[in-house]
Design an enzyme around this catalytic site. Sequence first.
Site, PDB file in Angstrom:
ATOM      1  N   ALA A  61     -10.919   4.887   1.725  1.00 14.44           N
ATOM      2  CA  ALA A  61     -11.572   5.741   0.738  1.00 14.44           C
ATOM      3  C   ALA A  61     -11.462   5.118  -0.656  1.00 14.44           C
ATOM      4  O   ALA A  61     -10.551   4.339  -0.935  1.00 14.44           O
ATOM      5  CB  ALA A  61     -10.930   7.117   0.746  1.00 14.44           C
ATOM      6  N   ASN A 110      -6.044   1.153 -10.626  1.00 19.69           N
ATOM      7  CA  ASN A 110      -7.056   2.140 -11.009  1.00 19.69           C
ATOM      8  C   ASN A 110      -6.392   3.437 -11.420  1.00 19.69           C
ATOM      9  O   ASN A 110      -5.316   3.791 -10.925  1.00 19.69           O
ATOM     10  CB  ASN A 110      -8.056   2.367  -9.864  1.00 19.69           C
ATOM     11  CG  ASN A 110      -7.633   3.472  -8.920  1.00 19.69           C
ATOM     12  OD1 ASN A 110      -7.836   4.659  -9.195  1.00 19.69           O
ATOM     13  ND2 ASN A 110      -7.018   3.085  -7.799  1.00 19.69           N
ATOM     14  N   PHE A 114     -10.019  10.893  -9.361  1.00 18.75           N
ATOM     15  CA  PHE A 114     -10.918  11.659  -8.488  1.00 18.75           C
ATOM     16  C   PHE A 114     -12.276  11.918  -9.143  1.00 18.75           C
ATOM     17  O   PHE A 114     -12.811  13.031  -9.088  1.00 18.75           O
ATOM     18  CB  PHE A 114     -10.284  12.997  -8.088  1.00 18.75           C
ATOM     19  CG  PHE A 114      -9.288  12.918  -6.969  1.00 18.75           C
ATOM     20  CD1 PHE A 114      -9.055  11.745  -6.278  1.00 18.75           C
ATOM     21  CD2 PHE A 114      -8.569  14.043  -6.600  1.00 18.75           C
ATOM     22  CE1 PHE A 114      -8.132  11.685  -5.231  1.00 18.75           C
ATOM     23  CE2 PHE A 114      -7.637  13.999  -5.557  1.00 18.75           C
ATOM     24  CZ  PHE A 114      -7.422  12.825  -4.883  1.00 18.75           C
ATOM     25  N   SER A 172      -2.628  10.449  -4.328  1.00 17.46           N
ATOM     26  CA  SER A 172      -3.170   9.727  -5.481  1.00 17.46           C
ATOM     27  C   SER A 172      -2.234   9.923  -6.669  1.00 17.46           C
ATOM     28  O   SER A 172      -1.820  11.050  -6.966  1.00 17.46           O
ATOM     29  CB  SER A 172      -4.565  10.252  -5.839  1.00 17.46           C
ATOM     30  OG  SER A 172      -4.974   9.717  -7.091  1.00 17.46           O
ATOM     31  N   ASN A 174      -3.105   9.583  -9.727  1.00 21.58           N
ATOM     32  CA  ASN A 174      -3.935   9.726 -10.927  1.00 21.58           C
ATOM     33  C   ASN A 174      -4.371  11.151 -11.228  1.00 21.58           C
ATOM     34  O   ASN A 174      -5.127  11.388 -12.158  1.00 21.58           O
ATOM     35  CB  ASN A 174      -5.168   8.830 -10.799  1.00 21.58           C
ATOM     36  CG  ASN A 174      -4.782   7.370 -10.655  1.00 21.58           C
ATOM     37  OD1 ASN A 174      -3.932   6.880 -11.385  1.00 21.58           O
ATOM     38  ND2 ASN A 174      -5.371   6.685  -9.684  1.00 21.58           N
ATOM     39  N   THR A 175      -3.916  12.104 -10.430  1.00 20.62           N
ATOM     40  CA  THR A 175      -4.115  13.518 -10.723  1.00 20.62           C
ATOM     41  C   THR A 175      -2.737  14.133 -10.900  1.00 20.62           C
ATOM     42  O   THR A 175      -1.910  14.088  -9.993  1.00 20.62           O
ATOM     43  CB  THR A 175      -4.879  14.225  -9.590  1.00 20.62           C
ATOM     44  OG1 THR A 175      -6.179  13.653  -9.482  1.00 20.62           O
ATOM     45  CG2 THR A 175      -5.008  15.715  -9.876  1.00 20.62           C
ATOM     46  N   LYS A 210      -2.771  11.451   4.176  1.00 16.59           N
ATOM     47  CA  LYS A 210      -2.549  10.171   3.487  1.00 16.59           C
ATOM     48  C   LYS A 210      -1.366  10.305   2.537  1.00 16.59           C
ATOM     49  O   LYS A 210      -1.345  11.201   1.682  1.00 16.59           O
ATOM     50  CB  LYS A 210      -3.799   9.741   2.709  1.00 16.59           C
ATOM     51  CG  LYS A 210      -3.708   8.316   2.166  1.00 16.59           C
ATOM     52  CD  LYS A 210      -5.066   7.842   1.673  1.00 16.59           C
ATOM     53  CE  LYS A 210      -5.041   6.364   1.301  1.00 16.59           C
ATOM     54  NZ  LYS A 210      -6.383   5.864   0.928  1.00 16.59           N
ATOM     55  N   ASN A 239      -1.241   5.050   0.375  1.00 26.60           N
ATOM     56  CA  ASN A 239      -2.077   4.990  -0.820  1.00 26.60           C
ATOM     57  C   ASN A 239      -1.523   3.924  -1.763  1.00 26.60           C
ATOM     58  O   ASN A 239      -0.680   3.119  -1.381  1.00 26.60           O
ATOM     59  CB  ASN A 239      -2.096   6.375  -1.493  1.00 26.60           C
ATOM     60  CG  ASN A 239      -3.405   6.660  -2.228  1.00 26.60           C
ATOM     61  OD1 ASN A 239      -3.979   5.777  -2.855  1.00 26.60           O
ATOM     62  ND2 ASN A 239      -3.858   7.895  -2.157  1.00 26.60           N
ATOM     63  N   GLY A 260      -3.872  -3.769  -3.294  1.00 29.72           N
ATOM     64  CA  GLY A 260      -4.068  -5.201  -3.063  1.00 29.72           C
ATOM     65  C   GLY A 260      -2.825  -5.875  -2.518  1.00 29.72           C
ATOM     66  O   GLY A 260      -1.892  -5.241  -2.012  1.00 29.72           O
ATOM     67  N   GLY A 289      -2.906  -3.684   1.075  1.00 35.42           N
ATOM     68  CA  GLY A 289      -2.739  -5.132   1.038  1.00 35.42           C
ATOM     69  C   GLY A 289      -3.327  -5.896   2.196  1.00 35.42           C
ATOM     70  O   GLY A 289      -3.022  -7.082   2.366  1.00 35.42           O
ATOM     71  N   TYR A 310      -9.725  -2.278   1.281  1.00 40.62           N
ATOM     72  CA  TYR A 310     -10.672  -2.002   0.195  1.00 40.62           C
ATOM     73  C   TYR A 310     -10.562  -3.088  -0.873  1.00 40.62           C
ATOM     74  O   TYR A 310     -11.483  -3.859  -1.092  1.00 40.62           O
ATOM     75  CB  TYR A 310     -10.423  -0.599  -0.364  1.00 40.62           C
ATOM     76  CG  TYR A 310     -11.109  -0.255  -1.682  1.00 40.62           C
ATOM     77  CD1 TYR A 310     -12.092  -1.054  -2.249  1.00 40.62           C
ATOM     78  CD2 TYR A 310     -10.772   0.901  -2.366  1.00 40.62           C
ATOM     79  CE1 TYR A 310     -12.702  -0.725  -3.447  1.00 40.62           C
ATOM     80  CE2 TYR A 310     -11.384   1.248  -3.558  1.00 40.62           C
ATOM     81  CZ  TYR A 310     -12.339   0.422  -4.098  1.00 40.62           C
ATOM     82  OH  TYR A 310     -12.938   0.752  -5.297  1.00 40.62           O
TER      83      TYR A 310
END
Length: 352
Positions: A61, A110, A114, A172, A174-175, A210, A239, A260, A289, A310
């Site tokens: 995702a 990043n 969301f 995540s 980032n939230t 996840k 994640n 990565g 990775g 990804y």
Amino acid sequence: MKLIERAGLALLQKTDPEQAHGLALRALRLGLSPSAGTMTSDRLRCQIAGLELPNPVGLAAGFDKNAEALDGLSRSGFGFVEVGAATPYPQPGNPKPRLFRLTEDKAAINRFGFNNEGMVAIGDRLAKRPANMILGLNLGANKTSDDRARDFAQVLAHCGAHLDFATVNVSSPNTEKLRDLQGKDALSALLAGVMDANSGLAKPIPVFLKIAPDLDAAGLADVAEVALSSGVAGVIATNTTLSRDGLHSKHKGQAGGLSGQPLFERSTRVLAHLSDLTNGDLPLIGVGGVGSAEQAYQKIRAGASVVQLYTALVYGGISLVKEITGGLDALLARDGFQSVADAVGSGRKDWL
């Protein structure tokens, strides 16, 4: 990789990362990206949570947040594709810049937050999905929501009829406070609501959880216990990470989740420990990775039934999918495995 793809990739890597991401999606929508078709063999065909896959290499995702490039992705060689995350209401995400390419580390950071067009717009696209793909949706919660657990169930109820699987994303970074939902009691309550929504679908689907790679031993044990008792079909490990160990890029200090190559070892150890905690009884998806056939193979041997990638596409292009699937087939054959399933967990002890 063909010369034209190599040239296109070099051009994208000189472009602002988020703009390059948009251009890659546009190329897929327009049919301008390489098309590998279905990548499969008797050895690569596999199953997870009742889903029959042509190969075990999936798209994680975050690449196609709004399900815009489903036709192109269905021809790219992936065994399965996960889009999103989708939230009940559209949200712009965090201020730009929010995506950073760490070239020296073959990584990315990043802090999108969301950003997506919401479940209605995404659901409309999912309703027109290609039939020849295994497609899942990452479920998210709105930043301003007063009941984030309800948000996950709401997105599943709205979009579930068009999906083969869904993922509850509580990992995540980032939230704000989203990762707090990985706590034992909060996670149990959240998953109960999601599973209730799933049972309300005309055709219930596998639901995965996840998790973050930054859980301590006690937190990982709690996740294993809840996952085994909640009815989820499996766990996606992992994640992005908040760790910055060993980075060299000038962007290493940026806030957000790191993905990565630097994530490979950390995420694979979490995967192996989770496989050990669940005695191999819970299907696991290994992500973090994966950039080569050997790394995909190591995830499988650590306990993953299938893998996702990804960030590696940023550096290897979409033709990397064909390279990894073909290489994985050869590695399985080299070591005498007749199927992916035969190799799952065969090297778990090496990561414990």
